[in-house]
Design a protein around this motif. Structure first.
Motif, short mmCIF file in Angstrom:
data_model
loop_
_atom_site.label_atom_id
_atom_site.label_comp_id
_atom_site.label_asym_id
_atom_site.label_seq_id
_atom_site.Cartn_x
_atom_site.Cartn_y
_atom_site.Cartn_z
N ASP A 2 13.82 -22.14 6.86
CA ASP A 2 14.61 -21.74 5.71
C ASP A 2 14.35 -20.27 5.40
N ARG A 4 15.84 -18.36 3.33
CA ARG A 4 16.08 -17.94 1.95
C ARG A 4 14.80 -17.57 1.23
N ALA A 49 24.53 -18.07 2.62
CA ALA A 49 24.66 -19.42 2.06
C ALA A 49 25.96 -20.03 2.55
N GLN A 50 25.87 -21.22 3.11
CA GLN A 50 27.05 -21.89 3.62
C GLN A 50 27.27 -23.26 2.98
N ASP A 51 26.19 -23.91 2.57
CA ASP A 51 26.32 -25.25 2.00
C ASP A 51 26.30 -25.17 0.47
N PHE A 52 26.60 -26.28 -0.16
CA PHE A 52 26.69 -26.35 -1.62
C PHE A 52 25.38 -25.93 -2.28
N ASP A 53 24.25 -26.46 -1.82
CA ASP A 53 22.96 -26.14 -2.43
C ASP A 53 22.62 -24.66 -2.29
N GLY A 54 22.86 -24.09 -1.13
CA GLY A 54 22.60 -22.67 -0.92
C GLY A 54 23.47 -21.79 -1.80
N LEU A 55 24.74 -22.17 -1.93
CA LEU A 55 25.65 -21.39 -2.76
C LEU A 55 25.30 -21.50 -4.24
N THR A 56 24.94 -22.70 -4.70
CA THR A 56 24.56 -22.83 -6.11
C THR A 56 23.23 -22.15 -6.40
#
Length: 141
Positions: A2, A4, A49-56
């Motif tokens: 990860d 991030r 960020a590509q998925d919902f959790d990463g974007l939020t």
């Protein structure tokens, strides 16, 4: 892995040995922040960020940063206005990228009068300072 959690920023001065490091910056937020500081006008959407959790996560960290910078901007506006009874409010409004009506609301919120006559100036200097962040919980970015 990860990636991030591995992004960080170092802030320092060429003339002093003071340095600060911030860890845990979302890569998209780091890119947007650096672009803003460099005054790049071609704003890009998130690349990491590509998925919902990463974007939020990116949205939440961006929102906290914006809230903090807004509070800082209000305090800087008030400080600039306090530098002189004849401080150039038009220049302050231009630097803050806000119309005069909003500038006056910010100044009045912090105890600065729209009318800067001598009587108003004396009353303001005797008034206690207003803390913008007093009602907000401390949050780390």
């Amino acid at each position: 892995m990860d990636d991030r959690k591995n992004w960080y920023a170092e802030f320092g001065s060429a003339t002093s040995k003071r340095e600060d490091t911030v860890f845990g910056i979302h890569p998209d937020v780091a890119t947007a922040f650096a672009d803003a500081i460099r005054n790049r006008v071609n704003v890009q959407g998130p690349h990491h960020a590509q998925d919902f959790d990463g974007l939020t996560d990116a949205i939440a960290q961006t929102s906290r940063l914006i809230q903090h910078l807004e509070a800082f901007r209000e305090l800087a506006i008030t400080a600039a206005d306090r530098t002189s009874p004849h401080a150039d409010r038009k220049a302050i409004a231009i630097a803050a990228a806000m119309p005069p009506s909003r500038l006056y609301r910010v100044l009045e919120k912090h105890g600065r009068p729209k009318n800067r006559s001598k009587a108003y100036e004396q009353a303001v200097h005797e008034a206690p300072a207003v803390n913008v962040l007093a009602s907000e919980p401390t949050r780390e970015i």
